[in-house]
Structures are given as structure tokens and as C-alpha cells.
Design a protein around this motif. Structure first.
Motif, PDB file in Angstrom:
ATOM      1  N   GLU A 179      21.833  36.476  21.126  1.00 33.30           N
ATOM      2  CA  GLU A 179      22.327  37.816  21.482  1.00 33.30           C
ATOM      3  C   GLU A 179      22.022  38.835  20.382  1.00 33.30           C
ATOM      4  O   GLU A 179      22.881  39.583  19.931  1.00 33.30           O
ATOM      5  N   ARG A 194      29.098  36.743  32.487  1.00 25.45           N
ATOM      6  CA  ARG A 194      27.788  36.095  32.599  1.00 25.45           C
ATOM      7  C   ARG A 194      27.386  36.135  34.069  1.00 25.45           C
ATOM      8  O   ARG A 194      28.091  35.619  34.937  1.00 25.45           O
ATOM      9  N   ASP A 230      21.293  34.821  34.192  1.00 27.65           N
ATOM     10  CA  ASP A 230      21.009  34.638  32.763  1.00 27.65           C
ATOM     11  C   ASP A 230      21.394  35.868  31.939  1.00 27.65           C
ATOM     12  O   ASP A 230      21.111  35.921  30.738  1.00 27.65           O
ATOM     13  N   TRP A 231      22.025  36.842  32.576  1.00 25.98           N
ATOM     14  CA  TRP A 231      22.446  38.049  31.884  1.00 25.98           C
ATOM     15  C   TRP A 231      23.849  37.883  31.321  1.00 25.98           C
ATOM     16  O   TRP A 231      24.723  37.305  31.958  1.00 25.98           O
ATOM     17  N   ARG A 280      18.352  33.802  28.488  1.00 29.56           N
ATOM     18  CA  ARG A 280      17.200  32.910  28.633  1.00 29.56           C
ATOM     19  C   ARG A 280      16.229  33.072  27.454  1.00 29.56           C
ATOM     20  O   ARG A 280      15.653  32.099  26.971  1.00 29.56           O
ATOM     21  N   HIS A 281      16.073  34.304  27.001  1.00 31.84           N
ATOM     22  CA  HIS A 281      15.113  34.577  25.939  1.00 31.84           C
ATOM     23  C   HIS A 281      15.775  34.999  24.631  1.00 31.84           C
ATOM     24  O   HIS A 281      15.075  35.178  23.619  1.00 31.84           O
ATOM     25  N   HIS A 283      17.731  47.944  31.499  1.00 37.79           N
ATOM     26  CA  HIS A 283      18.142  47.359  32.774  1.00 37.79           C
ATOM     27  C   HIS A 283      19.436  48.009  33.272  1.00 37.79           C
ATOM     28  O   HIS A 283      20.483  47.348  33.367  1.00 37.79           O
ATOM     29  N   TYR A 333      22.524  41.270  27.228  1.00 38.55           N
ATOM     30  CA  TYR A 333      21.642  40.303  26.587  1.00 38.55           C
ATOM     31  C   TYR A 333      21.042  39.376  27.634  1.00 38.55           C
ATOM     32  O   TYR A 333      21.708  38.979  28.604  1.00 38.55           O
ATOM     33  N   ASP A 334      19.793  39.008  27.424  1.00 37.47           N
ATOM     34  CA  ASP A 334      19.088  38.064  28.282  1.00 37.47           C
ATOM     35  C   ASP A 334      19.145  36.699  27.597  1.00 37.47           C
ATOM     36  O   ASP A 334      18.362  36.401  26.693  1.00 37.47           O
TER      37      ASP A 334
END
Length: 476
Positions: free
Chosen positions: A429, A399, A402-403, A424-425, A437, A421-422
Motif C-alpha cells: 500500500e 476491500r 483487489d482494491w 494485486r500490484h 480510478h 490501493y491496488d
């Protein structure tokens, strides 16, 4: 959600902030803040969504929920690993999964901790704390150097060996340097181990209070971990399914709910004793779980809530856990924090509160300010986990901000791609955004490649074919 922390403050300012924010004392008064008793209650395989205060709708947990109402509830707390032994090792050593001594549930060893390892209990004992534990230890069997009473604990009662803890009606329980013998218990089902663990925990609190000595209680409960199928056809041994016996549920659902009910009731007994003895304002109580919920839990309970995966996975469902802290008068009531904390942080945090010397080169950081509901004051960049050193597939997870990056590596050193995975949004997952990215993936890969100190006990790619070294004992 916070994970980019400000630069570390100077020691003077940091000390002042703790004294004013957490302990509520003015430095100008020159008063030495009292050191709290510390009670760390850890469930076994309790999922992120198994508690009412984390969204559970069917199983009632009023006593644990009360802790959250009277203290702080963390939404981004992480276990030390996705299974029992490494998670406990991370907690005890303050080192993450790539550095700690015990990194998986296999291979089976008679001891994981050695005399040269420094544990949380040893650190607190050096500051004058009386240290006691009940439940599942996992880091050293009886008569080994890794046993709890050789690693800083004044007393330990329960299960030293991990596989022994699969029996809720055992023939014996480890009791300091000896045993509490329970002959015939596997057949008679006379003595349920969890009940005995709580009685010892309560006794330890009473004795420590009477001695007027600060104490650390590590209640490493086995509920609601699955049990041996030799005890129960569903692998969920309980003396009764009350208060859920009359529900129109499948038997395993009733048993699992009853396990959590018993756990909640005994958290209530511990909290009640602390309050009754007027120790609340001088006692920090933390409740958590050692890893995510098990995939065999009845679907109706949605054991891990919005999180993907289960125990043994490095997705959030395997490693994100509930964590609640209460300390009346010091931790404000009814707080929710999204600060990112982990098991390796408990050692430096408790050491700071106890006025003990923090060992050098830990992976954990003090999270005292987060306990108070404030932002973490650390420049820590990332968190790391892995799993499967001696299994058919080896996994790593990082981690960073937030990634969340997850990589699976098959045998013979052939690495699989990194999923990204982000959080935050995309808390669940569900959307792998690695292709969008590449620079983030590259940075996470660099962390994965440098986070592990090789261990001869955990050769990656060599599949372990051994068996448990503890076997069930029955009187014939």
C-alpha cells in the motif's frame, strides 16, 4: 489472487461439492460424514511476518510451520478488526465490524454481548458440541450476561476482562463461574498464566475425547501481546528468554522471541495430544492471530513482513493475519491459498461442518471449499472494517475485489479523502491511485456509507475519556 467469485451454486450441487471435495466421501454411498472436532488457536498481536512459514528468519516456529506443511496456509486472511475486542466480537457473532456488538477496545463496558446475541459457541452447542475456551475473552466480565459461560461455552478459563489480560502473573484467573486464586503472584511471579491456559486446554481435549463428544476448543492465547509495564520494563513479560538468551539482541527482542517460542511449543503440545489420541483425522485445527503485529516489536523481526502498518491501523499490517488449517485426510497437505477469507466466516463455516443451523443475516460466508484448497463459492462483494468510533479520528476500510479503500474521518463529521490501493500490484500500500480510478473510489465510498449500523454504545466523534474498569489487584 481471487476475489470475484462465481454465482452461488444450487444447494444440491453445493452440498455435493462439500461432500466430495472436503470430506472425501461419495454421496452415492449414502454415508453421513463425521463432524470434526474444532480447535481454534488464536495468538494475540502476532504479526503476519512472525512465523517461519510466512517468512520469519530469526524466530523459529517449527510446530506452527508443521501445521502449514500438513495443511493449508492462507495468504489473504483477515481479522475482524485492528484491535482485540472487535476482532473477537466478529469471530463470535459472524458480523463484520460495522454490525457486530463490540466495535472497539473503548469505551470500557462490563458486557458487550447480551442475552439476545448469538455466538459461535451457542451455534455449535446446539449441534451437540462441547464448547470450551481458554485465554482472553473480552466480551463480558465475570457476573455479566456477556461472560463466556453464558454465551455457549461449557467452560472458560483465563481472562474475562481485556485489561486483566495485560498481566501474565495475575492474582487470579477466571475459572467458569469462579476464580483460581493466585495470591501474591504479582510479586512472587510463581505462576505464569500462559502455562496454566495450555494445561487447561489439554485437559479439555482429553475430557472431551473420553466422553466421545465432538468438541470446540477456542484457545485465545495472550502471547505475544504486550504486558503491563508494572510487570516488565519492556512490556514483555516472560519467565525466561530461552532459547534466545545468548543472542546479541536487545532485551525486548529476546523477550518477544521467547514469547513466540512458548506459543509455538504449546501449539505443538496440542497437536501432539490430538495425534497421540488418534484424533487427527477427525479434528480441524486452525491457527491465526487476532490482528496485526504491534509497532513496538523490535525492528529486526519485521513483524508484519511486507505489509504496511501495525495493530490499530486499517492498512494491511493491522488486519491481515496468518491463518493455517490442518485436517489430515480432509485438507490436502502443503497447500497455499490466496482466497480472501475473514473472521466473520468462521461461524458459518464451523456451523456447516457441524451440521448446525446457520443464523440468518450474517456477514460471514462458509469457506469450506477454500479450506480444501478450492475457490470460494460465494458472490460476496466486499469486506469492511472500521476503527476509532470514540477516538479523535474515525477510520474506515473496504476491500472490493483487489482494491483497498481507506478513509479517515475527523471529528464533527468532516470526512477525509479516500486512499485507494491496488493490492494485486501494491501489497505494501505504497501508491495511492485514487486520482486514477474515481469510479472505484465512488463505489467504495458507497459501501462505506452503508456498511455501518449505528450503535449508541459507539457514538462516532465523541471522544471517550473514561478508564479501564478492571484494576490490578495485589495482596498487601
Amino acid at each position: 489472487m481471487r476475489f470475484c467469485f462465481p454465482q452461488r451454486l444450487t444447494q444440491t450441487l453445493y452440498t455435493f461439492s462439500i461432500a466430495t471435495l472436503l470430506l472425501g466421501l461419495s454421496s452415492a454411498m449414502g454415508i453421513e460424514p463425521s463432524r470434526p472436532n474444532i480447535i481454534f488457536i488464536m495468538a494475540d498481536d502476532l504479526g503476519y511476518g512472525d512465523l517461519g512459514c510466512y517468512g520469519q528468519q530469526l524466530i523459529e516456529t517449527p510446530n506452527i510451520d508443521r501445521l502449514a506443511t500438513e495443511g493449508i496456509r492462507f495468504t489473504q486472511a483477515y481479522a475482524g478488526g485492528p484491535v482485540c475486542t472487535p476482532s473477537r466480537s466478529v469471530l463470535m457473532t459472524g458480523l463484520h465490524n460495522g454490525h457486530t456488538v463490540a466495535r472497539d477496545n473503548v469505551p470500557h463496558y462490563p458486557t458487550y454481548l447480551e442475552d439476545g446475541d448469538t455466538t459461535l459457541a451457542e451455534v455449535l452447542a446446539s449441534a451437540g458440541y462441547r464448547c470450551g475456551g481458554v485465554g482472553k475473552w473480552s466480551l463480558g466480565d465475570a457476573n455479566s450476561v456477556g461472560r463466556a459461560t453464558n454465551q455457549g461455552f461449557d467452560t472458560w478459563f483465563g481472562y474475562l476482562n481485556q485489561d486483566h489480560a495485560h498481566y501474565y502473573f495475575p492474582e487470579y484467573l477466571d475459572d467458569d463461574e469462579g476464580r483460581l486464586e493466585l495470591p501474591g503472584n504479582m510479586k512472587s511471579h510463581h505462576t505464569y498464566s500462559h502455562t496454566q491456559l495450555t494445561e487447561r486446554a489439554l485437559r479439555f481435549i482429553r475430557e472431551s475425547h473420553d466422553r466421545k463428544q465432538p468438541f470446540f476448543l477456542y484457545a485465545a492465547y495472550t502471547l505475544p501481546h504486550f504486558s503491563s509495564p508494572k510487570e516488565d520494563v519492556d512490556g514483555l513479560t516472560v519467565p525466561t528468554t530461552a532459547p534466545y538468551s545468548d543472542r546479541d539482541w536487545e532485551p525486548k527482542a529476546k523477550k518477544y522471541a521467547a514469547m513466540i517460542h512458548m506459543l509455538d511449543q504449546d501449539v505443538g503440545r496440542i497437536t501432539h495430544l490430538v495425534d497421540q489420541r488418534e484424533m487427527a483425522n477427525e479434528t480441524l485445527i486452525i491457527f491465526t492471530s487476532d490482528n496485526g503485529g504491534h509497532r513496538s516489536v523490535a525492528e529486526r523481526f519485521d513483524t508484519n513482513g511486507p505489509l504496511r502498518g501495525y495493530k490499530r491501523d486499517l492498512t494491511e499490517g493491522g488486519i491481515r493475519v496468518p491463518l493455517i488449517a490442518r485436517w489430515p485426510g480432509q485438507i490436502p497437505a502443503n497447500l497455499t491459498s490466496d482466497e480472501v477469507i475473514a473472521f466473520q466466516d468462521m461461524l458459518p463455516t464451523f456451523a456447516e461442518l457441524a451440521g448446525a443451523t446457520v443464523p440468518a443475516n450474517l456477514d460471514g460466508i462458509s469457506v469450506v471449499t477454500a479450506l480444501n484448497g478450492g475457490p470460494l463459492q460465494s458472490d460476496r462483494e466486499s469486506l469492511y472494517w472500521d476503527f476509532g468510533h470514540c477516538r479523535s479520528r474515525y477510520h474506515q476500510a473496504v476491500r472490493w475485489k483487489d482494491w483497498k479503500g481507506i478513509r479517515s474521518e475527523i471529528r464533527l463529521g468532516v470526512a477525509g479523502p479516500i486512499e485507494l490501493y491496488d493490492l494485486r500490484h501494491d501489497l505494501g500500500e505504497e501508491h495511492n491511485v485514487a486520482a486514477d480510478h474515481p469510479e472505484v473510489v465512488q463505489h467504495i465510498e458507497q459501501i462505506m456509507n452503508t456498511a455501518v449500523t449505528p450503535s449508541k454504545k459507539y457514538p462516532i466523534g465523541e471522544v471517550y475519556k473514561g478508564h479501564a474498569i478492571w484494576q490490578a489487584q495485589t495482596n498487601k
